[in-house]
Write a protein that holds these residues in place. Sequence first.
Motif, PDB file in Angstrom:
ATOM      1  N   LEU A 265       0.827  -1.207   0.000  1.00 17.69           N
ATOM      2  CA  LEU A 265       0.000   0.000   0.000  1.00 17.69           C
ATOM      3  C   LEU A 265       0.862   1.257   0.000  1.00 17.69           C
ATOM      4  CD1 LEU A 265      -2.728   1.431   0.219  1.00 17.69           C
ATOM      5  CD2 LEU A 265      -2.598   1.125   2.709  1.00 17.69           C
ATOM      6  N   THR A 268       2.424   1.788  -3.383  1.00 16.17           N
ATOM      7  CA  THR A 268       1.442   2.279  -4.347  1.00 16.17           C
ATOM      8  C   THR A 268       1.249   3.782  -4.245  1.00 16.17           C
ATOM      9  OG1 THR A 268       0.278   0.155  -4.301  1.00 16.17           O
ATOM     10  CG2 THR A 268      -0.956   2.042  -5.107  1.00 16.17           C
ATOM     11  N   ALA A 352       1.397   2.524 -12.427  1.00 15.79           N
ATOM     12  CA  ALA A 352       0.236   1.645 -12.266  1.00 15.79           C
ATOM     13  C   ALA A 352       0.599   0.277 -11.689  1.00 15.79           C
ATOM     14  CB  ALA A 352      -0.458   1.458 -13.615  1.00 15.79           C
ATOM     15  N   ALA A 355      -0.195  -0.719  -7.854  1.00 18.05           N
ATOM     16  CA  ALA A 355      -1.623  -0.861  -7.556  1.00 18.05           C
ATOM     17  C   ALA A 355      -2.112  -2.266  -7.908  1.00 18.05           C
ATOM     18  CB  ALA A 355      -2.414   0.195  -8.325  1.00 18.05           C
TER      19      ALA A 355
END
Length: 369
Positions: A265, A268, A352, A355
Amino acid sequence: MGFADEWFTFLPAGVLEALREDVGLSYAQGGLVLAALSLGGMVGIVFQAAADYVSRRWLSALGALAYGGAMIAFGLSDSFIMLFAAAFVWGAASDAFIHGCEVALVDLAGDDLPRALGRVNAWSAVGDLLAPLTLALAAAVGLGWRGLFLAGGGLMLAYGLWLASQRFPPPHRREGEVRPDLDLLALITDGRVLLMAVIMGLFSLLDEPLLAFLIAYLDQVAGYGPGLAVILSAGALVGGLLGHGLAGRLIPATAPGRALIPSALVATLSLPVMAFGPQAWLVVVGGLVFGFSGAVFYTALQSRVLTLRPGQAGSTGAAVSAIGLAGAGFPALVGLAADAWGLAAGLGLYVAVPAVMLVLTLRLSQDDR
């Protein structure tokens, strides 16, 4: 071994612009040269699996010798084909060198593996951090990228000779007929291995090629210039060093999977800041946080992979690597996007990746329950 590998593996990414100008490459060709290091893993997975069955000492030593030879060939290359071929051999040799040592480490470390991997990865991060400083020093003294690779190749050849003189734990003794092909088949039909392979493959995208395109973006688009661009990108390397140094304390030894979701997390959220921070200090801070969280995530995932099937650390790692090779051409895709729509678009593809990695990590945690 991690220190040596990361020190040298960063160099092609750090000289991407010099390669383009000297040899006359497009960004797509430059991305393919960088991808060739990963594509060499198509051969390297055989060496990785072999670490469960053959002498780890000779596997590592011969891999290091081939590694040094490939670096020298890279430094002597004057065409895209030669650079690609040298990088491909380099990537394959790296797997033999690294995984011969890594599988031996699993036997030596026992239950203390997360802490041992943290120390190894911390030394790897030191190599990562030393690489841009090496590039800056080479530029200051006028050594040039070719001289840099020739000198590095010579050092790796010497290291391979030193490895040949060391003692490594032998492969595990197993009862009955040993069938590596059946071992590998059992592994790739294990759902946990498949999921971890995809996650590891995604994480592997966030390595030297990412920094290569980040450096190019900071130089060509953000306008920091080549020297400052390399320095700013080093924030991720410093964060990685800190993360690996503390990973042994942050990752539960008996349940390393608990560290995966929080670290994924944070990665990201921090990668966009590192990539597109509007000010230099934001790029550095984003890089520090991204590097730190990525280091913790990688060490936790690596611990799970290597201990999933006792006595088959090399084979499990080979299965994960084989499946993860699907993303080996990603830097070339980023290069195509950069050629067509600019470096910001290419770099955006990297943003990206964490994620997607986070979503799959959430799925992995559900499978563990």
